[in-house]
Structure formats: C-alpha cells, structure tokens
Scaffold this active site. Structure first.
Site, PDB file in Angstrom:
ATOM      1  N   LYS A 153      24.780  16.930 -24.472  1.00 60.83           N
ATOM      2  CA  LYS A 153      25.884  17.538 -23.785  1.00 60.83           C
ATOM      3  C   LYS A 153      24.617  19.038 -22.557  1.00 60.83           C
ATOM      4  CE  LYS A 153      28.678  20.689 -21.822  1.00 60.83           C
ATOM      5  NZ  LYS A 153      28.980  22.710 -21.888  1.00 60.83           N
ATOM      6  N   ASP A 177      31.583  16.366 -20.965  1.00 59.18           N
ATOM      7  CA  ASP A 177      32.482  17.748 -21.898  1.00 59.18           C
ATOM      8  C   ASP A 177      34.097  16.905 -22.264  1.00 59.18           C
ATOM      9  OD1 ASP A 177      33.933  18.398 -19.694  1.00 59.18           O
ATOM     10  OD2 ASP A 177      33.105  20.610 -20.022  1.00 59.18           O
TER      11      ASP A 177
END
Length: 217
Positions: A121, A139
């Site tokens: 991420k 997320d």
C-alpha cells in the site's frame, strides 16, 4: 443496480464532489512523501502533518536522514504510534537508499517494497502520487467502503484492490483512491454510516434494511 452500474455511478458522483484531489500528506519531494506515508500507517494524516515539519527540518533527504540519531527520530515520530518500528524503518531505509539508489527514491515497485516499513500500500501511494504511475492503494477504509458499496466481497485488501481495478478505468485509479478516502471521511465514516446513511450507500442499496458489517482484512 448491477456491480458495474454501481461502479459507474460512484465514479461520476465522486468526480462531481471532488473534482480536485490534493495529496493529503504534506511533502516537498519523494523522500518526504515516502516517509510521510510510512508514518501514516495506523495514524491520521493530520497527525502526520503535525509531526513531519520537525522531522524534515532535521533531514529532508536520505543522505542527511541516515546520520540523524535514531533516538532523535523516535522522539519526533512518537505521536504517530508504532514509533519504535517506524523510527527504525526511517533510519534503515535512508541508509539503503544512499547505498543502493544514490539517495533517490526508486521508481520501481519491487525496489520500494524491499525497503523496511514499506508494504504494498505504501509503495502504491508513492508510485501513484510521487511518480504518477497508475496504482490503486487500498487501505482498511477503502476496503470498508468498497464492501458497503457492493464492489467487492474480498476478505483482504489485496482482493479488494484486484476487484476495484477490474471495475474502474486505469486512468482513474490515482485520483479515485483519494476521492474514496475523502468521501469516507466526510460522509461514510466507520461511525457515521452503517451502509444506510450516506448518499452513495442509499443510492446503491435503497432497500437495505440492516446495517452492513464489513469483513475486516
């Protein structure tokens, strides 16, 4: 609505609400962006932006950061949580950047993910916001909204990322992941909407009678 119809509506609605997508983490270069994103794990962007000016006053590049005592980094980033791990990661990745990449943040997925404290991420945010490559960083917040909006049934952020990439054109990914974050904070937060409150939820599922409990990644 079918899933693709929901996706098309959501894209149009988010473009209408958020025609501009400023990067929420303050930074002046890709090194600062990398560090700020690393610090944002399990921490708010607001808190990160409060902390980074003091950190970057000490060092705003890998060459200088590698020489900052670990304890000095720790004292500054402590309010962000997970400070021991984050401060160590900042120190070590700075040394790695100098030794392996001439102090420059690499424009490469594999290289970024090899750095301590940098997961998929974080690398995605740097690749999209720092280098402009198509990426869809997911997320837990985006994961939750994607489930509320019926865009995924995945139990992991990895599966959610794959599902979202199939639904939305590649050229929209970089802005869209920010638009979803902005919308979630403003209208569809974990406590403010249970899948039956905000405009997107009620439009996608007008007959939803029970709260939607999203599967945690």
């Amino acid at each position: 609505m079918l899933k693709q119809q929901r996706a098309d509506y959501i894209l149009d609605k988010l473009n209408e609400i958020y025609p501009e997508t400023p990067i929420p983490l303050d930074h002046k270069n890709n090194f600062e962006l990398l560090v700020a994103v690393l610090l944002s794990a399990q921490c708010t962007d607001i808190r990160v932006n409060q902390v980074t000016p003091a950190l970057f006053a000490l060092a705003d590049n890998a060459f200088d950061m590698q020489h900052v005592p670990l304890d000095d980094i720790y004292k500054i980033v402590r309010p962000c949580g997970l400070a021991p791990q984050k401060s160590s990661a900042i120190s070590v990745l700075s040394k790695m950047l100098v030794e392996q990449y001439d102090g420059v943040v690499p424009d490469d997925w594999k290289a970024l993910e090899s750095l301590p404290g940098v997961g998929h991420k974080t690398a995605g945010v740097v690749m999209s916001q720092g280098f402009g490559h198509p990426a869809f960083p997911v997320d837990t917040h985006i994961h939750r909204l994607a489930q509320r909006w019926g865009l995924t049934k995945g139990n992991s952020v990895t599966q959610t990322e794959r599902d979202l990439k199939k639904l939305f054109p590649k050229e929209t990914w970089n802005a869209l992941h920010l638009q979803i974050i902005f919308y979630g904070r403003e209208f569809c937060s974990a406590r403010g909407c249970d899948g039956r409150v905000c405009e997107i939820c009620t439009t996608c599922y007008p007959n939803r009678k029970n709260p939607l409990i999203a599967h945690k990644p």
